[in-house]
Design a protein around this motif. Structure first.
Motif, PDB file in Angstrom:
ATOM      1  N   SER A  15       0.836  -1.203   0.000  1.00 39.34           N
ATOM      2  CA  SER A  15       0.000   0.000   0.000  1.00 39.34           C
ATOM      3  C   SER A  15       0.867   1.248   0.000  1.00 39.34           C
ATOM      4  N   TRP A  16       1.908   1.263   0.825  1.00 39.83           N
ATOM      5  CA  TRP A  16       2.783   2.434   0.887  1.00 39.83           C
ATOM      6  C   TRP A  16       3.640   2.565  -0.371  1.00 39.83           C
ATOM      7  N   THR A  17       3.911   1.432  -1.024  1.00 41.40           N
ATOM      8  CA  THR A  17       4.611   1.494  -2.312  1.00 41.40           C
ATOM      9  C   THR A  17       3.737   2.189  -3.347  1.00 41.40           C
ATOM     10  N   ALA A  18       2.453   1.794  -3.382  1.00 38.62           N
ATOM     11  CA  ALA A  18       1.509   2.439  -4.303  1.00 38.62           C
ATOM     12  C   ALA A  18       1.391   3.928  -3.995  1.00 38.62           C
ATOM     13  N   THR A  19       1.372   4.268  -2.712  1.00 43.17           N
ATOM     14  CA  THR A  19       1.286   5.671  -2.304  1.00 43.17           C
ATOM     15  C   THR A  19       2.480   6.462  -2.829  1.00 43.17           C
ATOM     16  N   ALA A  20       3.677   5.891  -2.687  1.00 38.32           N
ATOM     17  CA  ALA A  20       4.887   6.586  -3.135  1.00 38.32           C
ATOM     18  C   ALA A  20       4.874   6.809  -4.646  1.00 38.32           C
ATOM     19  N   LEU A  21       4.509   5.787  -5.398  1.00 38.58           N
ATOM     20  CA  LEU A  21       4.491   5.897  -6.856  1.00 38.58           C
ATOM     21  C   LEU A  21       3.425   6.891  -7.319  1.00 38.58           C
ATOM     22  N   LEU A  22       2.236   6.798  -6.722  1.00 37.10           N
ATOM     23  CA  LEU A  22       1.160   7.713  -7.084  1.00 37.10           C
ATOM     24  C   LEU A  22       1.508   9.149  -6.701  1.00 37.10           C
ATOM     25  N   SER A  23       2.165   9.305  -5.559  1.00 34.59           N
ATOM     26  CA  SER A  23       2.534  10.640  -5.096  1.00 34.59           C
ATOM     27  C   SER A  23       3.571  11.276  -6.006  1.00 34.59           C
ATOM     28  N   GLU A  24       4.498  10.465  -6.499  1.00 30.91           N
ATOM     29  CA  GLU A  24       5.490  11.005  -7.434  1.00 30.91           C
ATOM     30  C   GLU A  24       4.808  11.514  -8.694  1.00 30.91           C
ATOM     31  N   PHE A  25       3.900  10.692  -9.229  1.00 29.35           N
ATOM     32  CA  PHE A  25       3.176  11.095 -10.440  1.00 29.35           C
ATOM     33  C   PHE A  25       2.297  12.313 -10.159  1.00 29.35           C
ATOM     34  N   GLY A  26       1.567  12.264  -9.023  1.00 28.91           N
ATOM     35  CA  GLY A  26       0.660  13.347  -8.689  1.00 28.91           C
ATOM     36  C   GLY A  26       1.377  14.654  -8.414  1.00 28.91           C
ATOM     37  N   SER A  27       2.527  14.597  -7.750  1.00 26.94           N
ATOM     38  CA  SER A  27       3.286  15.811  -7.451  1.00 26.94           C
ATOM     39  C   SER A  27       3.770  16.478  -8.727  1.00 26.94           C
ATOM     40  N   LYS A  28       4.195  15.669  -9.679  1.00 25.43           N
ATOM     41  CA  LYS A  28       4.683  16.229 -10.937  1.00 25.43           C
ATOM     42  C   LYS A  28       3.541  16.782 -11.783  1.00 25.43           C
ATOM     43  N   ARG A  29       2.348  16.195 -11.653  1.00 26.62           N
ATOM     44  CA  ARG A  29       1.209  16.634 -12.456  1.00 26.62           C
ATOM     45  C   ARG A  29       0.486  17.828 -11.820  1.00 26.62           C
ATOM     46  N   LEU A  30       0.227  17.749 -10.516  1.00 26.58           N
ATOM     47  CA  LEU A  30      -0.578  18.761  -9.839  1.00 26.58           C
ATOM     48  C   LEU A  30       0.252  19.788  -9.079  1.00 26.58           C
ATOM     49  N   GLY A  31       1.458  19.400  -8.691  1.00 24.66           N
ATOM     50  CA  GLY A  31       2.263  20.245  -7.816  1.00 24.66           C
ATOM     51  C   GLY A  31       2.197  19.734  -6.394  1.00 24.66           C
ATOM     52  N   GLY A  82       6.896  17.502   6.917  1.00 27.16           N
ATOM     53  CA  GLY A  82       7.378  16.196   6.462  1.00 27.16           C
ATOM     54  C   GLY A  82       6.912  15.835   5.073  1.00 27.16           C
ATOM     55  N   ASP A  83       5.596  15.919   4.813  1.00 26.09           N
ATOM     56  CA  ASP A  83       5.092  15.543   3.495  1.00 26.09           C
ATOM     57  C   ASP A  83       5.488  16.549   2.423  1.00 26.09           C
ATOM     58  N   PHE A  84       5.619  17.816   2.793  1.00 27.30           N
ATOM     59  CA  PHE A  84       6.118  18.793   1.810  1.00 27.30           C
ATOM     60  C   PHE A  84       7.514  18.377   1.351  1.00 27.30           C
ATOM     61  N   CYS A  85       8.377  18.049   2.311  1.00 28.61           N
ATOM     62  CA  CYS A  85       9.739  17.612   1.964  1.00 28.61           C
ATOM     63  C   CYS A  85       9.716  16.304   1.180  1.00 28.61           C
ATOM     64  N   LEU A  86       8.848  15.366   1.597  1.00 29.90           N
ATOM     65  CA  LEU A  86       8.795  14.062   0.939  1.00 29.90           C
ATOM     66  C   LEU A  86       8.367  14.197  -0.515  1.00 29.90           C
ATOM     67  N   PHE A  87       7.293  14.940  -0.761  1.00 27.34           N
ATOM     68  CA  PHE A  87       6.797  15.062  -2.125  1.00 27.34           C
ATOM     69  C   PHE A  87       7.759  15.878  -2.989  1.00 27.34           C
ATOM     70  N   GLN A  88       8.456  16.819  -2.362  1.00 25.92           N
ATOM     71  CA  GLN A  88       9.448  17.587  -3.103  1.00 25.92           C
ATOM     72  C   GLN A  88      10.618  16.688  -3.508  1.00 25.92           C
ATOM     73  N   CYS A  89      11.002  15.784  -2.621  1.00 24.28           N
ATOM     74  CA  CYS A  89      12.099  14.870  -2.976  1.00 24.28           C
ATOM     75  C   CYS A  89      11.651  13.886  -4.057  1.00 24.28           C
ATOM     76  N   TYR A  90      10.353  13.519  -4.063  1.00 27.17           N
ATOM     77  CA  TYR A  90       9.844  12.664  -5.140  1.00 27.17           C
ATOM     78  C   TYR A  90      10.032  13.340  -6.490  1.00 27.17           C
ATOM     79  N   GLY A 157      17.580  17.326  -3.306  1.00 27.13           N
ATOM     80  CA  GLY A 157      16.663  16.191  -3.204  1.00 27.13           C
ATOM     81  C   GLY A 157      16.975  15.325  -1.997  1.00 27.13           C
ATOM     82  N   VAL A 158      18.262  15.110  -1.753  1.00 29.11           N
ATOM     83  CA  VAL A 158      18.688  14.321  -0.594  1.00 29.11           C
ATOM     84  C   VAL A 158      18.303  15.022   0.707  1.00 29.11           C
ATOM     85  N   LEU A 159      18.515  16.337   0.761  1.00 28.15           N
ATOM     86  CA  LEU A 159      18.176  17.088   1.975  1.00 28.15           C
ATOM     87  C   LEU A 159      16.673  17.053   2.234  1.00 28.15           C
TER      88      LEU A 159
END
Length: 306
Positions: A15-31, A82-90, A157-159
């Motif tokens: 489930s968390w794998t799907a979340t990470a993949l979807l979040s990467e796609f969603g962050s790039k598409r929506l911001g 936390g999630d701002f940093c996470l999605f930005q690193c994605y 990205g690492v930071l």
């Protein structure tokens, strides 16, 4: 059913794998900010429906002012920062490397618990931290000019990834402190407390992300996203697999098996995500990346099982 806790834990890892993949796609598409505002709003709606179904009231009960305060602080640290940093690193280094760095989250939680709750760190815990860091180092470090060690990924990205892991761990401990102040009753059964706690975290999240959106002048992007059906579908799926189902089932898993076993199985995301990242985002798979991910998961295993 035999091994039901272990099976649920493995399901959570997927489930968390799907979340990470979807979040990467969603962050790039929506911001980043737009996706997070949508996730927080949808998570709040799901929570209200759950409360009404379970207790007959749309709002959670049992939270004292002190408990609510701790949960709001947890949401500010864990979700907003936390999630701002996470999605930005994605966006910068991808979800596969982002999830690799997230293996530092349990370790940051241990440090935070040591500082705030006085929970002692054993030599095994310290050794586990070193193993986890070794695994991350093997994955993200390579040889630069003149055979010097260099970072293969963009430093920003690492930071962001390290910041996300630290905030997730700190937010978890703040959540624990907040839930210790809850009053369990007929209107707030024990199994519902984590969802109530997450409700307050989401309130802090939607307020924080909305403020950031206004300050960064991205309200227009949010208005455009509301009409993006594909983007909204991704946001919905990300919310279901992440803050709602992912959190709920992770808590359910520890009811059926030892917390150490459950946490270790749920920490397999950096391994599971390797092939989907290759298929979806064409990220190159190297033996160093695979070895590093394996060592990091072993490090987390030592931390929980030691």
């Amino acid at each position: 059913m035999t091994y039901i806790g272990e099976l649920i834990s493995i399901g959570v890892a997927f489930s968390w794998t799907a979340t990470a993949l979807l979040s990467e796609f969603g962050s790039k598409r929506l911001g980043n900010l737009t996706l997070n505002v949508l996730r927080m709003a949808l998570a709040l709606v799901f929570s209200l429906v759950l409360f009404y179904s379970a207790t007959g009231s749309i709002f959670p009960a049992g939270a004292s002012t002190e408990a609510a305060g701790w949960m709001l602080l947890s949401g500010l640290v864990g979700y907003v920062i936390g999630d701002f940093c996470l999605f930005q690193c994605y966006i910068i280094i991808g979800s596969r490397y982002g999830q690799l760095f997230m293996t530092l989250a349990p370790l940051s939680a241990a440090l935070m618990a040591w500082v705030t709750l006085g929970q002692q760190m054993t030599m095994m815990s310290i050794f586990a931290m070193m193993v986890t860091l070794l695994g991350i180092g093997i994955s993200v470090l390579g040889r630069g000019d003149h055979h010097r060690v260099s970072l293969k990924l963009p430093l920003n990205g690492v930071l962001f990834a390290v910041g996300a892991a630290m905030c997730q761990g700190i937010g978890l401990v703040l959540s624990k402190i907040g839930m210790d102040h809850y009053e369990v009753s007929a209107s707030m059964p024990e199994w519902l407390v984590p969802f109530s706690a997450n409700f307050y975290r989401c309130v802090a999240g939607i307020i924080g992300f909305s403020v950031l959106m206004v300050l960064r002048g991205e309200v227009r992007h949010f208005r455009e996203a509301v009409h993006d059906r594909k983007g909204l579908s991704v946001a919905l799926a990300t919310t279901i697999f992440g803050p709602f189902v992912g959190v709920g089932f992770s808590l359910m898993a520890v009811q059926y098996t030892a917390a150490g076993i459950a946490s270790t199985l749920m920490a397999m995301t950096p391994i599971i995500i390797i092939l989907p990242s290759y298929w979806l985002f064409h990220e190159k798979i190297t033996w160093r990346a695979v070895l590093g991910a394996l060592i990091s998961v072993v490090g987390v295993s030592l931390f929980f099982l030691g």
